[in-house]
Design an enzyme around this catalytic site. Structure first.
Site, PDB file in Angstrom:
ATOM      1  N   TYR A 165      -9.080  13.878  -8.436  1.00  0.00           N
ATOM      2  CA  TYR A 165      -8.150  13.234  -9.367  1.00  0.00           C
ATOM      3  C   TYR A 165      -7.283  14.272 -10.081  1.00  0.00           C
ATOM      4  CZ  TYR A 165      -6.515   9.839 -12.842  1.00  0.00           C
ATOM      5  OH  TYR A 165      -5.741   9.014 -13.619  1.00  0.00           O
ATOM      6  N   LYS A 210      -3.192  14.654  -9.793  1.00  0.00           N
ATOM      7  CA  LYS A 210      -2.332  14.493 -10.963  1.00  0.00           C
ATOM      8  C   LYS A 210      -1.619  15.792 -11.329  1.00  0.00           C
ATOM      9  CE  LYS A 210      -3.112  10.131 -11.590  1.00  0.00           C
ATOM     10  NZ  LYS A 210      -2.034   9.158 -11.349  1.00  0.00           N
ATOM     11  N   ASN A 269       0.874  -1.169   0.000  1.00  0.00           N
ATOM     12  CA  ASN A 269       0.000   0.000   0.000  1.00  0.00           C
ATOM     13  C   ASN A 269       0.914   1.223   0.000  1.00  0.00           C
ATOM     14  OD1 ASN A 269      -1.716   2.143   0.618  1.00  0.00           O
ATOM     15  ND2 ASN A 269      -2.957   0.937   2.037  1.00  0.00           N
TER      16      ASN A 269
END
Length: 248
Positions: A154, A158, A62
C-alpha cells in the site's frame, strides 16, 4: 452551482471517499461518471442521488482493464465532447508484514492503486490535451509519504502515486495545455476500510491526532472539489495532506 455542465470521472465512486465525492460534485451540478466494481453500490447511487441538480452516471469499471477504460473514455467523449476532471480514487488494501505478504496481495494492490491510476490518466490525458485544459486528482495517503508497518504494498503504491502526480504536472503542460495534476493524502478517514479496525486501535489513533477525531469522507470530498474546480487554478504538482494534523 459551481460545476454545472462539467464532466467529471470518479473511480471508486460507489462507497467511502468516492461516494462522498460523487454526491459533492452532483450537488454542484456536474455530470459525474461514478466508476466502481461494486454493482450494488452503483445501483444505490441512482436511488440516493437522483434528485440532485447534477447527473450521476454509474459505470461498472475495473481500473486494471485497459480496453474497458478506452471504451468508457470514447463513450464520454462521444456523448459530451469533454472531460473536465478525473479523480483517481479507487484503491484496495491487503496488509501483512513483509515476511508474510504474498506475491498475489502485492500484485493486486500495485495493479489497482498504482497501475490503475496510470491506466485512467493515460486514457484521459489526450482528451484534456486536445481541449487544452483539465484537472486530475490522485488519491495518495499519508502512508505513501511516511510508510506504515504491515503496508509495504500500500505504501509503495501510494508513494508511486505522488511521484506520478509530480511527473504529470510537468508533462501535461509542456505544449501549453492548462492541465493541473495534484494529489490528496488522507489520514485516517471514516470509511469501510477503517470501520474494520478494532475500536481500541481507533481510540488510540484519535488520541494521536491533534484534532482528536477520525476524518469524514465529506472532508476529503471538499478537497477533491477544490482541486478540480477553478478555485485552485494556480495549484499543480502538489500533495495536500488531509489528516487532522496527524503528520506535522
Amino acid at each position: 452551482m459551481r460545476m454545472e455542465g462539467k464532466v467529471v470521472i470518479i473511480t471508486g465512486g460507489a462507497s467511502g471517499l468516492g461516494k462522498a465525492a460523487v454526491e459533492k460534485f452532483a450537488r454542484e451540478g456536474a455530470i459525474v461518471y461514478a466508476c466502481d466494481m461494486d454493482v450494488e453500490g452503483l445501483d444505490n447511487l441512482k436511488k440516493e442521488f437522483s434528485e440532485l441538480p447534477g447527473k450521476v452516471i454509474p459505470k461498472r469499471l475495473n481500473v486494471t482493464d485497459r480496453p474497458a477504460i478506452t471504451e468508457l473514455i470514447g463513450e464520454i467523449k462521444s456523448e459530451f465532447g469533454r472531460i473536465d476532471g478525473l479523480i483517481n480514487n479507487a484503491g484496495v488494501t491487503r496488509d501483512a508484514l513483509i515476511q508474510r505478504m504474498s506475491e498475489e496481495d502485492w500484485d493486486l494492490v500495485i495493479n489497482v492503486n498504482l497501475k490503475g491510476v496510470f491506466n485512467m490518466t493515460q486514457a484521459v490525458a489526450p482528451v484534456m490535451i486536445d481541449q487544452g485544459y483539465g484537472s486530475i486528482v490522485n488519491t495518495s495517503s499519508i502512508v505513501g509519504v511516511y510508510g506504515n508497518i504491515g503496508q509495504s504494498n500500500y505504501s509503495a503504491s501510494k508513494g508511486g502515486v505522488i511521484a506520478m502526480t509530480k511527473t504529470w504536472a510537468k508533462e501535461l503542460t509542456r505544449k501549453g495545455a492548462k492541465i493541473r495534476v495534484n494529489a490528496v493524502a488522507p489520514g485516517f478517514i471514516k470509511t469501510p476500510m477503517t470501520e474494520k479496525m478494532p475500536e481500541k486501535i481507533l481510540v488510540a489513533l484519535e488520541e494521536k491526532i491533534p484534532l482528536k477525531r477520525i476524518g469524514l469522507p465529506e472532508e476529503i470530498a471538499n478537497v477533491y472539489f477544490f482541486l478540480i474546480s477553478d478555485e485552485s487554478s494556480y495549484l499543480t504538482g502538489q500533495v495536500i495532506g488531509v489528516d487532522g494534523g496527524l503528520v506535522i
